[in-house]
Design an enzyme around this catalytic site. Structure first.
Site, PDB file in Angstrom:
ATOM      1  N   ASP A 117       0.846  -1.191   0.000  1.00 50.89           N
ATOM      2  CA  ASP A 117       0.000   0.000   0.000  1.00 50.89           C
ATOM      3  C   ASP A 117       0.886   1.247   0.000  1.00 50.89           C
ATOM      4  OD1 ASP A 117      -1.811   2.073   0.517  1.00 50.89           O
ATOM      5  OD2 ASP A 117      -2.972   0.878   1.949  1.00 50.89           O
ATOM      6  N   GLU A 193      -1.417 -11.199  -8.704  1.00 56.50           N
ATOM      7  CA  GLU A 193      -2.661 -10.869  -9.415  1.00 56.50           C
ATOM      8  C   GLU A 193      -2.681  -9.397  -9.815  1.00 56.50           C
ATOM      9  OE1 GLU A 193      -3.755 -14.321  -6.647  1.00 56.50           O
ATOM     10  OE2 GLU A 193      -2.560 -12.496  -6.507  1.00 56.50           O
TER      11      GLU A 193
END
Length: 221
Positions: A117, A193
């Protein structure tokens, strides 16, 4: 994107109890009980598990600790591990704090930080996983030749992290600002992903491998 919380998580987690350590601090200095003495590697933020499941299948001689604070997301990762029949991955379903509370000195061989993040607010900078104090803390539990491998598509976070590596008095062992365009570096790359999705949109993937400076050793961290 915010992940939808799955229903009956506690019940679903019962099927994976053999893969989970809920109190990692209780395992400090004892992770060989999970790894069987195999070298230990750590991924902070394993997401849905594409990276860790492929890496564990590729390197059965190693044991991997996958940390993920979102339990709904981590369920997907555990499902991948189970589907592949892998026994060399242990999951920790909590946010990573001070790793020296979880691991003994030199207990970890290497670490992966994949698409962490970016925490873009300026006042959040100390919470970023590549903040200088956090980087130093990783090397307190890493073996002398241990490394941290950081990948991101976020240019701002990457360039900031490069400066933090220098501020932490650590060494850049390898760096690329366009991993997928470099056949040699990308040859062994395992996409997450997120990486597969956003590289498909044309985002350049950056990667840096971080190690100790020779003069410092563990005592200098």
């Amino acid at each position: 994107m915010r992940q939808r919380k799955l229903k009956d998580l506690d019940k679903k987690y019962e099927a994976y109890s053999d893969l989970i350590v809920y109190e990692p601090a209780d395992m400090k200095g004892r992770w060989s009980e999970c790894s069987g003495g195999a070298p230990l590697y750590l991924e902070i933020g394993c997401g849905k598990g594409r990276f860790i499941s492929e890496l564990a299948a590729r390197e059965p001689e190693h044991h991997f600790i996958a940390v993920e604070g979102n339990m709904s997301v981590m369920l997907r990762a555990m499902q991948k591990i189970r589907a592949k029949g892998l026994t060399n991955v242990t999951f920790v379903p909590v946010l990573a704090g001070d790793l020296s509370e979880w691991f003994g000195e030199g207990e970890v061989k290497g670490m992966y930080l994949n698409f962490s993040d970016p925490l873009p607010k300026n006042y959040w900078y100390k919470r970023r996983l590549t903040y200088r104090d956090r980087l130093r803390s990783y090397f307190r539990v890493l073996a002398d030749d241990g490394t941290v491998i950081f990948k991101t598509d976020n240019t701002g976070l990457f360039e900031w992290s490069v400066l933090e590596i220098a501020a932490a008095d650590l060494k850049i062992l390898d760096i690329t600002r366009d991993l997928h365009a470099d056949p040699e570096r990308n040859a062994d790359n395992i996409e997450t992903e997120y990486e597969a999705k956003y590289s498909g949109f044309g985002e350049k993937i950056k990667r840096v491998v971080i190690g100790r400076r020779q003069k410092a050793g563990r005592g200098g961290i």
